[in-house]
Scaffold this active site. Structure first.
Site, PDB file in Angstrom:
ATOM      1  N   LYS A   1     -21.790   2.035 -29.236  1.00  0.00           N
ATOM      2  CA  LYS A   1     -22.221   3.425 -29.594  1.00  0.00           C
ATOM      3  C   LYS A   1     -23.459   3.919 -28.942  1.00  0.00           C
ATOM      4  O   LYS A   1     -24.073   3.208 -28.474  1.00  0.00           O
ATOM      5  CB  LYS A   1     -22.263   3.432 -31.244  1.00  0.00           C
ATOM      6  CG  LYS A   1     -21.047   2.921 -31.989  1.00  0.00           C
ATOM      7  CD  LYS A   1     -19.818   4.201 -31.974  1.00  0.00           C
ATOM      8  CE  LYS A   1     -18.401   3.707 -32.272  1.00  0.00           C
ATOM      9  NZ  LYS A   1     -18.302   2.844 -33.496  1.00  0.00           N
TER      10      LYS A   1
HETATM   11  C1  PLP Z   1     -17.034   2.752 -34.150  1.00  0.00           C
HETATM   12  C2  PLP Z   1     -16.223   3.593 -35.149  1.00  0.00           C
HETATM   13  C3  PLP Z   1     -16.068   3.412 -36.617  1.00  0.00           C
HETATM   14  C4  PLP Z   1     -16.556   1.880 -37.060  1.00  0.00           C
HETATM   15  O1  PLP Z   1     -17.816   1.540 -37.057  1.00  0.00           O
HETATM   16  P1  PLP Z   1     -18.288  -0.126 -36.752  1.00  0.00           P
HETATM   17  O2  PLP Z   1     -19.581   0.088 -37.030  1.00  0.00           O
HETATM   18  O3  PLP Z   1     -17.452  -0.675 -35.803  1.00  0.00           O
HETATM   19  O4  PLP Z   1     -17.588  -0.642 -38.216  1.00  0.00           O
HETATM   20  C5  PLP Z   1     -15.676   4.082 -37.222  1.00  0.00           C
HETATM   21  N1  PLP Z   1     -14.742   5.319 -36.956  1.00  0.00           N
HETATM   22  C6  PLP Z   1     -15.122   5.841 -35.561  1.00  0.00           C
HETATM   23  C7  PLP Z   1     -14.474   6.859 -35.259  1.00  0.00           C
HETATM   24  C8  PLP Z   1     -15.906   4.732 -34.905  1.00  0.00           C
HETATM   25  O5  PLP Z   1     -15.852   5.057 -33.449  1.00  0.00           O
END
Ligand code: PLP
Length: 396
Positions: free
Chosen positions: A196
């Site tokens: 992210k």
């Molecule tokens: C990364 C992501 C998640 C989940 O987040 P995590 O921290 O990996 O559990 C949920 N929704 C979207 C659209 C994502 O890109």
């Protein structure tokens, strides 16, 4: 005739693209500070409240609750808003599987509503048709860092008495008509997972302006405690879903670089849009002018409707990869994911199918991604990407 690298030709590029994550002295110093403080997490919190305060402020939100990850951020947000097992939750199918599994975690039922052709975010015009008397919530997903049309979605939710939980995992810093996403619905969830735009390896954050939701979300992620209660006073069933101080330290470091990286991604995306617009059969995703800040967690482009008659997506990706450009295929539309279908059927006692042609076509035939780290390169990097795509398109 052009000789592609996969056929033994010379690749357009051999140099690697920027690596992710990026870190510096800021993270190093903050981690060491946490280490020496002996406040590493649990009830010993110092960096976490600092991060929560900063994160809330930067999204113009009253409350921020840190959690282990973005998936459970959505689960907790749904539960804090009163969504129960068996309740239906409207969401787009063109998203990471976690949007659906966050609901399925406790038996809430994902209901898929197709996305808009241009932006690939949920189409507000299709939401009302999907509402039943079991519907309790809508999860707009700000996919790739674009923003959903929040005013319109909030209006539909208000009319039908639904809660809106923004999945803002990919959209830190994004704005719709000058308003930061993440605190525009009833609750919002962010992720700090390793890929992210700001990351501590894992982590998540819930935002809300509603005091009741904030208290419940905090309690659910702190073993059912009451913030003002005693340590062993548990007033509901909750879980330990806390982040650690080390993670908060890293995110505080990452935040010092967020704005600079954000602007760089936007500049490069704009440049790449222009370069790709010049290539026959290739279309960058048009950007809605109301998205005045776009986090570009992914840069997306598509093979045109005409091009797909000749160009198969997977073959195209293989050829571009051969030229040294790490394009990827992206999501399988969740309405076509067998695990989601089966888990939903398990809770419902029957199988449900959804037709989401725009999401299916995007995922199966047309839409291709570059990850956010690629947009942290320089202009020459963007030119190489366009050059490789042009070369591959000329091979058809
Ligand atoms: C990364 C992501 C998640 C989940 O987040 P995590 O921290 O990996 O559990 C949920 N929704 C979207 C659209 C994502 O890109």
């Amino acid at each position: 005739m052009v000789k592609l690298a996969i056929d033994g030709g010379t690749p357009v590029r051999k140099a690697p693209f920027p690596e992710w994550p990026i870190f510096g002295k800021e993270e190093e110093e903050l981690i060491v500070e946490v280490l020496h403080s002996r406040k590493w997490g649990g009830s010993n919190r110092n960096k976490l409240p600092d991060l929560e305060g900063k994160f809330a402020k930067m999204h113009h939100s009253n409350y921020a609750i840190s959690v282990v990850n973005g998936t459970l951020g959505i689960t907790v947000a749904l539960q804090a808003a009163g969504v129960q097992p068996g309740d239906e939750v409207i969401m787009p199918p063109y998203t990471f599987i976690a949007t659906a599994t966050a609901a399925l975690m406790f038996g809430a039922i994902p209901v898929f509503v197709d996305v808009e052709e241009e932006s690939l975010v949920i189409d507000p015009n299709k939401i009302e048709d999907a509402i039943t008397e079991r519907t309790k919530a809508i999860i707009p997903v700000h996919i790739a860092g674009a923003s959903c049309n929040m005013p319109e979605i909030n209006q539909i939710a208000k009319k039908h008495n639904l809660v809106v939980i923004e999945d803002a995992a990919q959209a830190v810093g994004t704005e719709w008509e000058n308003k930061r996403v993440g605190a525009l619905g009833d609750l919002g969830s962010f992720s700090f997972q390793s890929g992210k735009n700001i990351t501590s390896g894992e982590g998540g954050m819930i935002l809300t302006n509603n005091q009741q939701f904030a208290e419940t979300a905090w309690s659910l992620s702190n073993v059912g405690r009451n913030k003002k209660g005693a340590w062993y006073q548990h007033e509901r069933i909750g879980w330990n879903l806390r982040m650690t101080e080390f993670q908060a330290a890293i995110i505080l470091g990452q935040l010092t670089r967020l704005e600079e990286q954000f602007q760089k991604r936007e500049r490069n995306a704009y440049f790449l849009d222009q370069l790709l617009n010049d290539i026959d059969g290739i279309e960058p995703l048009p950007r809605d002018p109301r998205v005045n800040r776009h986090a570009y967690h992914m840069y997306m482009f598509r093979l045109s409707n005409e091009a797909v008659n000749q160009v198969k997506k997977n073959e195209f990706i293989e050829r571009v990869n051969g030229e040294g450009i790490p394009v990827i295929s992206g999501y399988v539309s969740l309405n076509q994911n067998e695990a989601v279908i089966q888990e939903t059927a398990k809770w419902l006692g029957e199988e449900r199918t959804y037709s989401c042609p725009i999401s299916e076509r995007a995922s199966n035939d047309q839409v291709i991604w570059l990850q956010q780290r690629i947009l942290l390169g320089d202009e020459k990097d963007m030119e190489d990407i366009a050059k490789a795509i042009r070369k591959v398109m000329s091979s058809y």
